[in-house]
Design an enzyme around this catalytic site. Structure first.
Site, mmCIF file in Angstrom:
data_model
loop_
_atom_site.group_PDB
_atom_site.id
_atom_site.type_symbol
_atom_site.label_atom_id
_atom_site.label_comp_id
_atom_site.label_asym_id
_atom_site.label_seq_id
_atom_site.Cartn_x
_atom_site.Cartn_y
_atom_site.Cartn_z
ATOM 1 N N THR A 1 90.579 22.067 55.052
ATOM 2 C CA THR A 1 90.616 20.556 55.249
ATOM 3 C C THR A 1 89.693 19.975 54.450
ATOM 4 O OG1 THR A 1 91.229 21.231 57.628
ATOM 5 C CG2 THR A 1 90.118 19.155 56.835
ATOM 6 N N SER B 1 93.135 28.317 55.205
ATOM 7 C CA SER B 1 92.086 29.598 55.474
ATOM 8 C C SER B 1 93.299 30.614 56.178
ATOM 9 C CB SER B 1 91.125 29.346 56.144
ATOM 10 O OG SER B 1 90.997 29.074 57.494
ATOM 11 N N THR C 1 88.055 26.247 57.862
ATOM 12 C CA THR C 1 87.208 26.471 59.071
ATOM 13 C C THR C 1 87.766 27.676 59.814
ATOM 14 O OG1 THR C 1 87.857 24.631 60.249
ATOM 15 C CG2 THR C 1 85.875 24.244 58.787
ATOM 16 N N ASP C 2 89.209 27.604 59.868
ATOM 17 C CA ASP C 2 89.689 28.413 60.995
ATOM 18 C C ASP C 2 89.469 29.732 60.885
ATOM 19 O OD1 ASP C 2 91.038 26.141 62.047
ATOM 20 O OD2 ASP C 2 93.041 26.544 60.948
HETATM 21 N N1 ASP Z 1 93.615 24.525 58.742
HETATM 22 C C1 ASP Z 1 92.177 24.412 58.145
HETATM 23 C C2 ASP Z 1 91.989 25.795 57.424
HETATM 24 O O1 ASP Z 1 91.296 26.500 57.932
HETATM 25 C C3 ASP Z 1 91.213 23.889 59.062
HETATM 26 C C4 ASP Z 1 89.850 23.484 58.390
HETATM 27 O O2 ASP Z 1 89.643 23.787 57.231
HETATM 28 O O3 ASP Z 1 89.293 22.871 58.978
HETATM 29 O O4 ASP Z 1 92.302 25.922 56.302
#
Ligand code: ASP
Length: 348
Positions: A41, A83, A117-118
């Site tokens: 993100t 991710s 973050t995932d």
């Molecule tokens: N869907 C995103 C990821 O993990 C979520 C994020 O980065 O917060 O790539």
């Protein structure tokens, strides 16, 4: 999977334009930090909420007011993906790349990795267990895309560069910076699907708080100098799956994991690592095939005890996805349950 790699020093003029904070050093005495972009993100803009985001290059993301008063920053775009697309093969590539950078670049104070973050906590823990040397690796990301009001990426990048530049960050392994707090890769987990304060370390808390005056640690550095696991000679990592326990679950998923070639299974157990009777029967079949079984808890916090003599190894307070990372690496060294149990005990 590599997209491109460039070294782009941010223009010093930027600091003059935006006003360097008190204590800023001139470029020749500044710490040097390399920032590796992998996506997520933090590197998104445009139609993010419709699932079709534009990807923003890492060099552009680093144009954060005041950040070049902290360090001289180089950037490279290793990948630019969500991710969910990052798995064990990527972990090895990233870990080896970082160890090589540290070996070849004595000038680097530390390295920052931007990441979705995932699954950030899994990548960060793998790096923590495998990256060579004592210099800090800081993983960061954001909950809001780069063009959204209140985007948290710039503050997280600033905090990450601040820690990566800090001599007191040495010997602490790989860490995660989110929302002005520093966490150990082992302890941190994503606890909320949307909020910026989502990253927490249940039971253990953050390692430090970060603000413009510096990084304020709760404890002295343990002075780690060597990784726990060497990747030398490893081409692929063993398959390890997670079996979720829930009321009425049968053994179908566990049998399927074994049939697919799993060498290890982590149970995301109820309470203190429990599974249903049908799952327990399937786990007995799995063990008979030589599969190593580790029990963790799906509750989000707390310990699952285990002993070196038990058939089932307890994950302690490692959550299921962290226990999977440790079991994956442990199985590169041994397939004996008592030795794997000892590795888990040493990581409590
Ligand atoms: N869907 C995103 C990821 O993990 C979520 C994020 O980065 O917060 O790539």
């Amino acid at each position: 999977m590599r997209i491109s790699s460039t070294f782009v020093a941010l223009p010093l003029a930027f600091a003059l334009l935006h006003g360097a904070s008190a204590g800023a050093q001139d470029a020749s005495t500044q710490p040097v930090v390399q920032v590796i972009g992998t996506g997520g993100t933090i590197g998104s803009a445009g139609d993010y909420w419709k699932g079709n985001p534009a990807r923003v290059p890492i060099a552009q993301l680093m144009q954060v007011p005041g950040i070049d008063s902290i360090a001289r920053i180089g950037t490279e775009q290793l990948w630019n993906v969500a991710s969910s697309a990052i798995g064990p093969a990527c972990w090895m590539e990233l870990s080896r790349h970082i160890s090589t950078l540290f070996r070849e670049r004595r000038d680097l104070a530390g390295i920052v990795v931007t990441h979705g973050t995932d699954t950030m906590e899994e990548t960060a823990y793998f790096l923590d267990l495998t990256v060579e040397g004592e210099r800090p690796v800081i993983v960061t990301g954001s909950m809001r895309p780069s063009d959204m009001a209140g985007a948290d990426g710039p503050a997280n990048l600033t905090g990450a560069v601040r820690v990566a530049s800090d001599r007191n960050a040495r010997g602490r392994g790989t860490m995660v910076v989110m929302d002005d707090r520093l966490f150990s890769a082992r302890d941190v987990t994503k606890t909320n699907s949307t909020r910026v304060e989502t990253f927490q370390a249940p039971e253990r808390g953050p390692l430090a708080i970060i603000d413009p005056e510096g990084v304020f640690y709760r404890q002295a550095s343990p002075n780690r100098t060597a990784p726990q696991f060497a990747l030398t000679g490893i081409t692929t990592l063993p398959r390890v799956d997670i079996a979720y326990a829930y009321a009425g679950a049968d053994g179908a998923a566990i049998d399927a994991f074994v049939a697919a070639g799993a060498q290890g299974i982590v149970v995301a157990g109820v309470g203190r690592g429990g599974a249903t009777p049908a799952q327990r029967e399937a786990l007995t079949r799995a063990r008979a095939h030589g599969v190593v079984v580790v029990a963790s808890t799906r509750t989000g916090a707390g310990r699952v005890p285990g002993s070196v003599t038990d058939a089932t190894i307890g994950a302690g307070d490692l959550n299921p996805q962290k226990a999977r990372v440790l079991l994956t690496l442990a199985l590169t060294r041994t397939t004996r349950p008592d030795e794997v149990a000892r590795i888990f005990q040493q990581n409590q």
